[in-house]
Design a protein around this motif. Structure first.
Motif, short mmCIF file in Angstrom:
data_model
loop_
_atom_site.label_atom_id
_atom_site.label_comp_id
_atom_site.label_asym_id
_atom_site.label_seq_id
_atom_site.Cartn_x
_atom_site.Cartn_y
_atom_site.Cartn_z
N THR A 224 -3.24 4.10 -7.09
CA THR A 224 -4.43 3.56 -6.44
C THR A 224 -5.48 3.16 -7.46
OG1 THR A 224 -4.00 5.00 -4.54
CG2 THR A 224 -6.19 4.00 -4.69
N ARG A 225 -5.69 4.01 -8.47
CA ARG A 225 -6.70 3.69 -9.49
C ARG A 225 -6.30 2.47 -10.30
NH1 ARG A 225 -8.47 9.60 -12.07
NH2 ARG A 225 -9.39 10.45 -10.14
N HIS A 226 -5.00 2.36 -10.60
CA HIS A 226 -4.52 1.19 -11.35
C HIS A 226 -4.78 -0.09 -10.57
CE1 HIS A 226 -1.34 -1.79 -12.33
NE2 HIS A 226 -1.66 -1.47 -13.57
N GLU A 227 -4.49 -0.07 -9.26
CA GLU A 227 -4.70 -1.25 -8.43
C GLU A 227 -6.19 -1.53 -8.26
OE1 GLU A 227 -2.43 -3.47 -7.21
OE2 GLU A 227 -1.18 -2.35 -8.59
N GLN A 228 -6.98 -0.47 -8.20
CA GLN A 228 -8.43 -0.65 -8.14
C GLN A 228 -8.93 -1.34 -9.40
OE1 GLN A 228 -10.68 0.43 -5.47
NE2 GLN A 228 -11.88 -1.07 -6.62
N GLY A 229 -8.34 -0.96 -10.54
CA GLY A 229 -8.70 -1.60 -11.80
C GLY A 229 -8.32 -3.08 -11.82
N ILE B 35 0.82 -1.22 0.00
CA ILE B 35 0.00 0.00 0.00
C ILE B 35 0.85 1.26 0.00
CG2 ILE B 35 -0.23 0.06 2.51
CD1 ILE B 35 -2.95 0.93 -0.09
N ARG B 36 2.01 1.26 0.66
CA ARG B 36 2.85 2.45 0.71
C ARG B 36 3.40 2.78 -0.68
NH1 ARG B 36 3.25 0.05 5.55
NH2 ARG B 36 3.43 1.33 7.45
N PHE C 257 3.26 6.25 -5.52
CA PHE C 257 3.30 6.43 -6.98
C PHE C 257 1.93 6.76 -7.56
CE2 PHE C 257 7.25 4.11 -6.33
CZ PHE C 257 8.10 4.73 -7.24
N ASN C 258 0.96 7.06 -6.68
CA ASN C 258 -0.39 7.39 -7.13
C ASN C 258 -0.96 6.34 -8.08
OD1 ASN C 258 -0.85 9.84 -5.74
ND2 ASN C 258 0.41 10.96 -7.23
#
Length: 575
Positions: free
Chosen positions: A211-216, A202-203, A208-209
């Motif tokens: 979050t949206r990529h991981e959400q995808g 998570i860190r 690296f901002n």
């Protein structure tokens, strides 16, 4: 799945009692419609109220006994299946604990977690139902047909015609559902993998901002699992209405044809009522069987995955007659060692030969990917050499028991890993019976006393999972203290000073000289300042030894070492 049932042997008494209770419950259920028939034909029709009360009381007693049997069977089946699940989880966990890193790489951590939790739960749930349904369904179906035929053979032809239709429907659903259930378990693995990576990283994700990529990524894995689940549930959702439709059509046929039989004097009203009840009992038995046929494929897929883990034998095992390790192990010798990772065409290490003597510090340095950590992992047998031998003293490490071998080693891994608990408990992880004084001494040598003393609870301060509430340098120092407290004969430091400032690094190495004076010390490092005072420095490049010697000797003779030094130190520092 049958192979896993061997874990039910300790609970066979409970299983037998469960089957007996289900048998008695089913007999009571089969007898009640006959009593209802007697009440109608011999009590209601002639108006014999006393007979109605007597048979009604008998029905209440039989229903109560059936209820007691049902409760007892449910309790025993749940208890024995729960104990089975507990034992199987313990067995799988204990077996996985014996795996070498090869097996972890092959199956994957996320899949092992799923197999130990979700897959075992699936088998446990099916076992709970199976102990009841495997007796009740066939007995209810066969007994219902016999009892129905005893009332009227011709009317029984309706049931005999309906049963094959229901069986074909169930078979079609099962054939379609088996591959989907197997796919679901694999997709649960994928979802767990994505979730685990997201939570542990998570860190990095936030820094690296991404979050949206991981959400995808999570949404894609979640959607994939959802679509498969929907496909399975569509099959299941369609099964029950179709079966109920067939059953209701059968009931209409029974009432129509039964009415004609009553009119012709071939059957009494009470017998027709009992016949309809038996017909529904037969149908419900088939529904229960269909539920099992639906659940068993998924449990079978889960059982196969569990059995795969249990059948997998660790690549690294103790010798048939392991040799005892000496009380104080001698030198560590690499004798022409070559190592390939499983499936690799190019060796990670080639023709490695050197000796690390007790009382001396041996340092290993090299570029990223040169094989430093791989070399260290061969000593405690995380992997075994493909060619050549690693010896401690005169004994090949493959001849010693893994437990004794690792008891003689204090390893500080490249990634400092701490466990949930107090600081004292984490240091004591290296030696279970370590005294408070030994813990404080190990912390002092590891240069951890100052920051531990600044914490509110001192050595009783709680560390979060993975040690996320302390800094990287603090984690490394606690990991070093954990290795020091066991006072092993061999110390392995795998790039364990990288998060320390130069001052702390120097103080720690000075303290280690005294603490490890009679032990074999092997240090893997990236920084020249960490290794330059070592008695022997081994330079690795692309898995091969590019030079062995002291700092001065290598500066004069090794181009690779000289390049590393020039990249880190100024000319004044080198001089």
């Amino acid at each position: 799945m049958l192979k896993l049932f061997r874990f039910m042997k300790p609970y066979r008494t409970a299983v037998i009692f469960t089957l007996v209770l289900v048998f008695l419950q089913t007999l009571s259920d089969l007898y009640l419609p006959t009593l209802m028939s007697d009440i109608v034909d011999d009590g209601v029709v002639p108006g014999d109220t006393g007979y109605i009360w007597r048979i009604g009381a008998l029905m209440l007693v039989i229903a109560a006994l059936g209820g007691v049997c049902a409760v007892g069977a449910s309790y025993l089946s749940a208890k024995s299946a729960g104990a089975f699940g507990r034992d199987l989880r313990s067995r799988v966990f204990a077996h996985v604990e014996q795996f070498s890193l090869n097996e972890f790489d092959k199956i994957g951590t996320a899949s092992l977690i799923t197999r130990t939790t979700n897959d075992i739960t699936q088998v446990q749930m099916v076992l709970t139902m199976l102990m009841r349904v495997m007796v009740m369904a066939p007995l209810m179906c066969i007994g219902g047909i016999i009892m129905a035929m005893s009332k009227d053979v011709k009317l029984s032809l309706v049931i005999i015609a309906v049963v094959p239709v229901l069986a074909i429907i169930i078979l079609l659903v099962v054939m379609r559902s088996i591959p989907l259930f197997k796919s679901m378990q694999t997709k649960i693995d994928k979802l767990n993998l994505v979730l685990r990576e997201n939570l542990t990283g998570i860190r990095v994700i936030r820094s690296f901002n991404r979050t949206r990529h991981e959400q995808g990524r999570f949404n894609a894995a979640n959607e994939d699992l959802t679509q498969t689940s929907i496909a399975v549930n569509r099959l299941m959702a369609g099964l029950m209405p179709v079966m109920m439709l067939v059953m209701n059509l059968a009931s209409i046929a029974i009432i129509w044809y039964g009415g004609k039989r009553i009119e012709a004097g071939g059957i009494a009203v009470g017998d027709l009522i009992a016949f309809i009840q038996y017909a529904w009992q037969i149908m419900f038995a088939l529904i229960f069987a269909s539920m099992m046929f639906v659940m068993v494929p998924r449990a079978s897929a889960s059982a196969a995955r569990i059995q795969e883990v249990l059948d997998m034998q660790p690549a690294i095992q103790d010798a048939d007659a392991p040799q005892p390790m000496p009380a104080r192990a001698g030198s560590v010798v690499f004798d022409n060692v070559t190592f390939y990772y499983p499936g690799a065409e190019v060796p990670a290490l080639s023709n490695i030969s050197f000796t690390a003597e007790p009382g001396k510090a041996t340092a290993i340095i090299g570029g990223t990917g040169s094989g430093k950590s791989t070399l260290i992992h061969l000593i405690p047998r995380f992997y075994d050499a493909s060619e050549g031998a690693v010896r401690i003293g005169n004994e090949d490490v493959r001849r010693a028991s893994q437990e004794q071998l690792r008891d003689s080693i204090g390893l500080v891994p490249q990634k400092a890993l701490l466990f949930t608990g107090t600081i004292a408990e984490n240091i004591r992880f290296g030696k279970e019976d370590a005294t408070d004084e030994e813990i404080r001494h190990a912390a002092a040598v590891a240069q951890a006393t100052d920051f531990i003393g600044s914490m509110p609870e001192g050595y009783d301060s709680i560390l979060a999972q993975g040690g996320t509430n302390v800094s990287g340098g603090q984690k490394q120092r606690l990991s070093i203290a954990r290795a020091l407290v066991r006072r092993p004969s061999i110390y392995l430091f795998d790039d364990s000073f990288s998060a320390l400032d130069f001052k702390t690094d120097a103080k720690l190495r000075a303290a280690l000289k005294t603490e490890t004076a009679d032990a074999t010390l092997i240090i893997v490092a990236q920084r020249v300042s960490t290794v330059m005072d070592a008695d022997q420095i081994i330079v690795l490049e692309e898995g091969k030894i590019a030079g062995i010697g002291t700092h001065r000797e290598l500066l004069a003779n090794s181009e690779v070492y000289r390049e590393i030094v020039m990249s880190q130190l100024s000319e004044e520092e080198i001089a």
